[in-house]
Design an enzyme around this catalytic site. Structure first.
Site, PDB file in Angstrom:
ATOM      1  N   ASN A   1       0.841  -1.159   0.015  1.00  0.00           N
ATOM      2  CA  ASN A   1      -0.002  -0.098  -0.186  1.00  0.00           C
ATOM      3  C   ASN A   1       0.996   1.221   0.089  1.00  0.00           C
ATOM      4  OD1 ASN A   1      -2.905  -1.088   0.319  1.00  0.00           O
ATOM      5  ND2 ASN A   1      -2.016  -1.900   2.252  1.00  0.00           N
TER       6      ASN A   1
ATOM      7  N   GLU B   1      -3.931  -8.909   9.904  1.00  0.00           N
ATOM      8  CA  GLU B   1      -3.599  -7.990   8.842  1.00  0.00           C
ATOM      9  C   GLU B   1      -2.239  -8.125   7.881  1.00  0.00           C
ATOM     10  OE1 GLU B   1      -3.296  -4.943   6.694  1.00  0.00           O
ATOM     11  OE2 GLU B   1      -5.089  -4.720   7.719  1.00  0.00           O
TER      12      GLU B   1
ATOM     13  N   ASP C   1      -2.730 -13.362   5.266  1.00  0.00           N
ATOM     14  CA  ASP C   1      -3.956 -13.190   4.485  1.00  0.00           C
ATOM     15  C   ASP C   1      -4.949 -13.767   5.434  1.00  0.00           C
ATOM     16  OD1 ASP C   1      -5.691 -13.053   1.812  1.00  0.00           O
ATOM     17  OD2 ASP C   1      -5.716 -14.955   2.461  1.00  0.00           O
ATOM     18  N   GLY C   2      -6.243 -13.134   5.232  1.00  0.00           N
ATOM     19  CA  GLY C   2      -7.193 -13.554   6.251  1.00  0.00           C
ATOM     20  C   GLY C   2      -7.947 -14.883   5.952  1.00  0.00           C
TER      21      GLY C   2
ATOM     22  N   ASP D   1     -13.505  -7.151   7.655  1.00  0.00           N
ATOM     23  CA  ASP D   1     -13.352  -5.945   7.053  1.00  0.00           C
ATOM     24  C   ASP D   1     -12.007  -5.783   6.046  1.00  0.00           C
ATOM     25  OD1 ASP D   1     -13.892  -3.304   6.694  1.00  0.00           O
ATOM     26  OD2 ASP D   1     -12.692  -2.800   8.493  1.00  0.00           O
TER      27      ASP D   1
END
Length: 537
Positions: A252, A335, A360-361, A378
């Site tokens: 990001n 996260e 990774d979730g 989320d």
């Protein structure tokens, strides 16, 4: 090209092979840099990656054609190294001017494009910024093949060696920016590093060949230094003056902004707030507040007894609020971006005893056997839920990790309109897995919260739980949530691992949001022209 006229540096083919190697490396580095330059404005979705790869392949193909024809017509290596020098200076200029070009193109198109704005704007920006230098680098391979092949008997060997050097360079150029230069020094310096390598190759050739006057070489070096001076900047949001933090991670672009009342995190420039911390430790007025209803819906447990898992922890807004209003709950987060987790500790006061796993979730759920009373989903990649966390298969996995009577809460951040919008797909998919599904619109935003469980009495537990709340602010918030809750009527729009077009669905909603936001200014422009528009601003 006769050997008598061949510059000394080219008599050994090693320099030609190095040119091929670094050209291949630079193409991949620029491609990855392009994704980071465009992501803060247009997202890093599969759609944007498709645009980047497609335009770069067009540039390379045209460069291959031109380079081959040019080498046949005029087999002068000086022509090739001149093109490499121009490509180097263009790439060096991207950090200085690229973001302004992106914003300028977006400003023009936003008033002239009604549909697919992000796609068209990203394509236009990519064409303007990246096609020309990569077209020039596309001429390298056919030109070098011409200069390297001395006779037909060795042509296969030479061309194969050139191809190998290009491929190895491309491989290294894929890994180095992603894992070394972009995380360590940022996108701007990454462009400058690879531009500098290309510039050094061109200058080395011209010095050896004595084909260019020193003044021209010095001019090229001066241009590069100017690009370095004006392009060395981590700021994508160049109009912001008082950012608390701005930087990049592997995943990001990150921006932390602080006011007297709050601290917010944005993971790109154009798509709003991802996390927030209220300095008075009160409610945020955002979707996190509505999600506070989930622990009250759990059967047989008081909220403070619930075990909570947050997939897409961000900087921990939901965890911080749960701890404040419900006491010492056991909360765990997942996260994928460890830099965001670091920011959560530094700027957002996430308690140290709240464990955060960098993963990774979905992969986390596959790796654990633990069960939770509340699972909040989320996780977002720019504008949409990652496809692997939006499918039937994923929600079955979440269900398997819920304790008996447990509740899943999902933040759906884009309230699309019309049949088959992204939230309808998500809600239909969740309804396929869970027996009880309720939604509530988040006031003043495009968000919608969804609560799902197999416990048919989940609303009864919520009603009883909210009556026992001691905090007046939270009680009022839960009253509003209760009043807005509605059972979801499921349809047949199902997302699966095999078919989950979340990027296209997300882009469709973004078009609607952008259209609504600029409709006022479009009206002024149509009525009063540019002068009226400038006056309105």
């Amino acid at each position: 090209m006769s050997m008598t006229n061949t510059p000394k540096i080219l008599k050994n083919k090693i320099f030609l092979y190095l040119t091929e190697f670094f050209a291949g490396m630079s193409v991949m580095a620029v491609e990855l840099g392009a994704s980071r330059l465009l992501a803060p404005y247009f997202s890093s979705s599969q759609i944007v990656w498709t645009i980047i790869i497609g335009t770069i392949m067009i540039a390379m193909a045209l460069g291959n054609i031109y380079g081959g024809r040019s080498a046949d017509k005029n087999p002068d290596p000086g022509k090739l190294y001149g093109r490499i020098l121009i490509a180097a200076l263009w790439i060096a200029a991207i950090p200085a001017v690229g973001k302004y070009i992106v914003v300028g193109i977006s400003a023009v198109l936003i008033f002239s494009v009604n549909n697919n704005f992000l796609i068209i704007a990203a394509f236009a920006a990519c064409m303007v910024i990246f096609v020309f230098p990569l077209f020039l680098l596309g001429t390298v391979t056919p030109s070098l093949a011409k200069y390297s092949v001395g006779n037909l008997e060795e042509s296969g060997k030479v061309v194969g060696t050139l191809g190998a050097f290009n491929t190895v360079g491309s491989i290294i150029g894929t890994f180095v920016p992603t894992f070394v230069t972009i995380p360590a020094v940022g996108t701007s310096i990454t462009f400058l590093i690879f531009a500098g390598i290309l510039l050094a190759l061109a200058i080395a050739y011209f010095i050896s060949a004595a084909q260019v006057r020193r003044g021209k070489i010095l001019t090229a070096l001066l241009c590069f230094l100017l690009c370095y001076a004006f392009g060395y900047s981590d700021s994508f949001a160049f109009w912001e003056n008082n950012l608390t933090y701005e930087g990049e991670s592997v995943y990001n672009y990150l921006q932390v902004k602080e006011s007297d009342s709050r601290v917010i995190l944005s993971t790109n420039v154009l798509f709003g707030v991802q996390s927030i911390y209220m300095k008075n430790q009160g409610l945020t007025g955002m979707y996190y507040d509505y999600a506070m209803a989930a622990p009250l819906m759990v059967e047989g447990k008081r909220p403070e007894e619930c075990r909570v898992l947050i997939l897409g922890m961000g900087t921990g807004t939901y965890a911080t609020q749960c701890r404040k209003y419900y006491g010492d709950m056991e909360i765990e987060g997942v996260e994928i971006d460890e830099k965001i987790t670091a920011l959560s500790r530094e700027y957002f006061h996430l308690p140290e005893d709240v464990a955060v796993t960098t993963y990774d979730g979905r992969a986390f759920l596959n790796a654990t056997d633990e069960k939770y009373d509340v699972i909040m989903v989320d996780a977002y990649q720019d504008i949409t839920i990652p496809f692997q966390m939006s499918s039937v298969e994923f929600f079955y996995l979440v269900k398997a990790h819920l304790a008996e009577g447990g509740v899943m809460v999902v933040n759906m951040n884009m309230r699309g309109s019309g049949e088959g919008n992204i939230n309808q797909y998500l809600a239909d998919t969740i309804s396929f897995v869970f027996e009880e599904v309720y939604t509530v619109e988040v006031s003043g935003s495009t968000n919608r919260e969804l609560f799902a469980s197999d416990n048919k009495a989940m609303l009864d537990h919520f009603e009883a739980g909210r009556q026992n709340l001691g905090d007046g602010e939270l009680y009022a918030m839960m009253e509003r949530t209760w009043g807005g809750l509605a059972p979801y009527e499921a349809g047949d729009y199902i997302l699966t691992d095999d078919k989950a077009p979340v990027e296209l669905l997300g882009m469709r909603v973004i078009d609607e949001i952008i259209g609504d936001e600029v409709a006022y200014y479009k009206g002024i422009y149509q009525e009063k022209g540019l002068a009226g528009l400038l006056e309105a601003f």
